[in-house]
Design a protein around this motif. Structure first.
Motif, mmCIF file in Angstrom:
data_model
loop_
_atom_site.group_PDB
_atom_site.id
_atom_site.type_symbol
_atom_site.label_atom_id
_atom_site.label_comp_id
_atom_site.label_asym_id
_atom_site.label_seq_id
_atom_site.Cartn_x
_atom_site.Cartn_y
_atom_site.Cartn_z
ATOM 1 N N ASN A 108 -53.558 62.092 31.843
ATOM 2 C CA ASN A 108 -53.963 63.337 32.241
ATOM 3 C C ASN A 108 -53.102 64.466 32.065
ATOM 4 O O ASN A 108 -53.093 65.463 32.723
ATOM 5 C CB ASN A 108 -54.508 63.208 33.714
ATOM 6 C CG ASN A 108 -55.317 62.288 34.053
ATOM 7 O OD1 ASN A 108 -56.092 61.515 33.328
ATOM 8 N ND2 ASN A 108 -55.504 61.667 35.226
ATOM 9 N N ASP A 109 -52.601 64.447 30.800
ATOM 10 C CA ASP A 109 -51.397 65.406 30.492
ATOM 11 C C ASP A 109 -52.095 66.873 30.298
ATOM 12 O O ASP A 109 -51.515 67.902 30.757
ATOM 13 C CB ASP A 109 -50.607 65.002 29.157
ATOM 14 C CG ASP A 109 -50.150 63.472 29.223
ATOM 15 O OD1 ASP A 109 -49.386 63.436 30.342
ATOM 16 O OD2 ASP A 109 -50.427 62.454 28.517
ATOM 17 N N LEU A 110 -53.071 66.958 29.520
ATOM 18 C CA LEU A 110 -53.671 68.393 29.421
ATOM 19 C C LEU A 110 -55.153 68.197 29.847
ATOM 20 O O LEU A 110 -55.881 67.510 29.577
ATOM 21 C CB LEU A 110 -53.859 68.470 27.937
ATOM 22 C CG LEU A 110 -54.215 70.057 27.254
ATOM 23 C CD1 LEU A 110 -53.339 70.948 27.827
ATOM 24 C CD2 LEU A 110 -54.478 69.947 25.760
ATOM 25 N N ASP B 270 -62.480 81.423 37.359
ATOM 26 C CA ASP B 270 -61.444 81.648 36.351
ATOM 27 C C ASP B 270 -61.302 80.510 35.272
ATOM 28 O O ASP B 270 -61.922 79.200 35.688
ATOM 29 C CB ASP B 270 -59.857 81.744 37.013
ATOM 30 C CG ASP B 270 -59.817 83.067 37.780
ATOM 31 O OD1 ASP B 270 -60.021 84.163 37.278
ATOM 32 O OD2 ASP B 270 -59.528 82.892 38.990
ATOM 33 N N SER B 271 -60.987 80.485 34.142
ATOM 34 C CA SER B 271 -60.439 79.369 33.336
ATOM 35 C C SER B 271 -59.006 79.079 33.243
ATOM 36 O O SER B 271 -58.249 79.721 33.192
ATOM 37 C CB SER B 271 -61.128 79.861 31.709
ATOM 38 O OG SER B 271 -62.663 79.965 32.125
ATOM 39 N N TYR B 272 -58.756 77.756 32.898
ATOM 40 C CA TYR B 272 -57.486 77.369 32.997
ATOM 41 C C TYR B 272 -57.213 76.354 31.821
ATOM 42 O O TYR B 272 -58.183 75.691 31.391
ATOM 43 C CB TYR B 272 -57.105 76.567 34.080
ATOM 44 C CG TYR B 272 -57.400 77.365 35.516
ATOM 45 C CD1 TYR B 272 -56.037 78.005 36.130
ATOM 46 C CD2 TYR B 272 -58.482 77.369 36.179
ATOM 47 C CE1 TYR B 272 -56.168 78.826 37.246
ATOM 48 C CE2 TYR B 272 -58.718 78.222 37.298
ATOM 49 C CZ TYR B 272 -57.602 78.794 37.789
ATOM 50 O OH TYR B 272 -57.543 79.730 39.032
ATOM 51 N N ILE B 273 -56.100 76.302 31.257
ATOM 52 C CA ILE B 273 -55.475 75.357 30.403
ATOM 53 C C ILE B 273 -54.284 74.807 31.041
ATOM 54 O O ILE B 273 -53.154 75.531 31.222
ATOM 55 C CB ILE B 273 -55.470 75.864 29.075
ATOM 56 C CG1 ILE B 273 -56.528 76.425 28.496
ATOM 57 C CG2 ILE B 273 -54.487 74.659 28.254
ATOM 58 C CD1 ILE B 273 -56.251 76.821 27.047
ATOM 59 N N GLN B 274 -54.135 73.806 31.445
ATOM 60 C CA GLN B 274 -52.919 73.104 32.120
ATOM 61 C C GLN B 274 -52.359 71.729 31.454
ATOM 62 O O GLN B 274 -52.994 71.039 31.193
ATOM 63 C CB GLN B 274 -53.437 72.651 33.652
ATOM 64 C CG GLN B 274 -53.826 73.887 34.400
ATOM 65 C CD GLN B 274 -54.063 73.135 35.949
ATOM 66 O OE1 GLN B 274 -54.045 72.051 36.091
ATOM 67 N NE2 GLN B 274 -54.382 74.140 37.038
ATOM 68 N N GLN C 288 -49.144 69.152 31.548
ATOM 69 C CA GLN C 288 -48.543 68.614 32.402
ATOM 70 C C GLN C 288 -47.049 67.881 31.875
ATOM 71 O O GLN C 288 -46.291 67.554 32.663
ATOM 72 C CB GLN C 288 -49.222 67.600 33.330
ATOM 73 C CG GLN C 288 -50.612 67.956 33.943
ATOM 74 C CD GLN C 288 -50.289 68.769 34.964
ATOM 75 O OE1 GLN C 288 -49.260 68.808 35.568
ATOM 76 N NE2 GLN C 288 -51.332 69.630 35.202
ATOM 77 N N THR C 289 -46.924 67.910 30.544
ATOM 78 C CA THR C 289 -45.740 67.155 30.253
ATOM 79 C C THR C 289 -45.502 67.854 28.667
ATOM 80 O O THR C 289 -46.175 68.367 28.075
ATOM 81 C CB THR C 289 -45.989 65.775 29.906
ATOM 82 O OG1 THR C 289 -44.943 64.998 29.326
ATOM 83 C CG2 THR C 289 -47.152 65.422 28.701
ATOM 84 N N GLY C 290 -43.988 67.695 28.459
ATOM 85 C CA GLY C 290 -43.865 68.146 27.287
ATOM 86 C C GLY C 290 -43.610 69.681 26.913
ATOM 87 O O GLY C 290 -44.057 70.510 27.837
ATOM 88 N N VAL C 291 -43.673 70.104 25.780
ATOM 89 C CA VAL C 291 -43.908 71.333 25.093
ATOM 90 C C VAL C 291 -45.404 71.914 24.886
ATOM 91 O O VAL C 291 -46.077 70.773 24.374
ATOM 92 C CB VAL C 291 -42.938 71.604 23.829
ATOM 93 C CG1 VAL C 291 -43.224 72.976 23.356
ATOM 94 C CG2 VAL C 291 -41.622 71.248 24.404
ATOM 95 N N PHE C 292 -45.844 72.796 25.284
ATOM 96 C CA PHE C 292 -47.407 73.411 24.921
ATOM 97 C C PHE C 292 -47.229 74.291 23.554
ATOM 98 O O PHE C 292 -46.461 75.046 23.681
ATOM 99 C CB PHE C 292 -47.621 74.119 26.084
ATOM 100 C CG PHE C 292 -49.294 74.643 25.904
ATOM 101 C CD1 PHE C 292 -50.271 73.576 26.283
ATOM 102 C CD2 PHE C 292 -49.483 75.779 25.763
ATOM 103 C CE1 PHE C 292 -51.557 74.030 25.929
ATOM 104 C CE2 PHE C 292 -50.783 76.411 25.372
ATOM 105 C CZ PHE C 292 -51.828 75.275 25.604
ATOM 106 N N TYR C 293 -47.557 73.801 22.629
ATOM 107 C CA TYR C 293 -47.814 74.449 21.323
ATOM 108 C C TYR C 293 -49.078 74.988 21.201
ATOM 109 O O TYR C 293 -50.155 74.470 21.403
ATOM 110 C CB TYR C 293 -47.465 73.372 20.137
ATOM 111 C CG TYR C 293 -46.147 72.866 20.096
ATOM 112 C CD1 TYR C 293 -45.017 73.408 19.565
ATOM 113 C CD2 TYR C 293 -45.869 71.590 20.733
ATOM 114 C CE1 TYR C 293 -43.821 73.114 19.308
ATOM 115 C CE2 TYR C 293 -44.514 71.065 20.849
ATOM 116 C CZ TYR C 293 -43.567 71.868 20.078
ATOM 117 O OH TYR C 293 -41.975 71.245 20.235
#
Length: 208
Positions: A86-88, A96-100, A102-107
């Motif tokens: 469930n990383d992203l 509201d709207s979200y992009i979450q 949970q791990t590593g770098v978000f590119y």
């Protein structure tokens, strides 16, 4: 047993599968308890069990329609989830709207320019491919990077102590407080006229 024509029955009980006539590779397979598999060409395409619905050996084609998720009230409902753990997650709650991530770098990657806007049209951040990064305030550019540094098209207000090294200033510089040289020198070049390389005092340039 083979039947011809339509069959009407309250229940159809089978220990194996329901096959398409003349195509044994297309079937509904009851492969285990609480499990249904839809198969074509001998491969499972959709598996349904107590855990939910699994897409297998293929892809989901919306065929011009929408996939709709409602307002998310928690981590287990109405979210698009990517990754084995469930990383992203992408979701919208009632407000509201979200992009979450949970791990590593978000590119965020794009082969062309990348632009972030507010109110649909107001520029906020422009990242130019192989070029500048531009920052905007109220849709007006206030800062821009370049190959040699940073350009600020208008005023720079600094509230606090600032250390500057090798600064070139083109135009008029106004100081509302003290200028402390800190043991250094204030250097003027040779004056070539009334308007350059002079220390000027007075509102009317009375002393030069």
């Amino acid at each position: 047993t083979t039947f011809a024509g339509a069959i009407t029955a309250p229940d159809v009980i089978t220990a194996g599968a329901l096959l398409h006539e003349g195509d044994t590779d297309t079937l509904v397979h009851f492969s285990a308890a609480d499990t249904i598999q839809l198969k074509t060409h001998g491969s499972s395409r959709l598996l349904i069990n107590n855990a939910g619905v699994n897409l297998e050996n293929g892809y989901l084609n919306s065929n011009g329609n929408r996939i709709i998720l409602g307002d998310s009230s928690g981590a287990t409902d109405d979210r698009l989830v990517l990754g084995n753990t469930n990383d992203l997650q992408l979701f919208h709650d009632a407000s509201d709207s979200y992009i979450q991530n949970q791990t590593g770098v978000f590119y965020i990657q794009n082969t062309g320019d990348l632009r972030i806007r507010v109110d649909d049209t107001d520029a906020a951040i422009h990242c130019v491919r192989n070029g500048a990064v531009e920052l905007y305030h109220n849709n007006i550019k206030r800062l821009e990077t370049s190959s040699v540094g940073v350009s600020i098209p208008q005023d720079l207000d600094v509230n606090g102590h600032t250390n500057l090294d090798n600064v070139s200033i083109a135009g008029v510089t106004t100081a509302s407080g003290n200028i402390n040289m800190g043991g250094g020198n204030l250097i003027f070049g040779d004056s070539g006229g009334d308007s350059d390389d002079k220390l000027v005092f007075g509102a009317g340039s009375d002393l030069k």
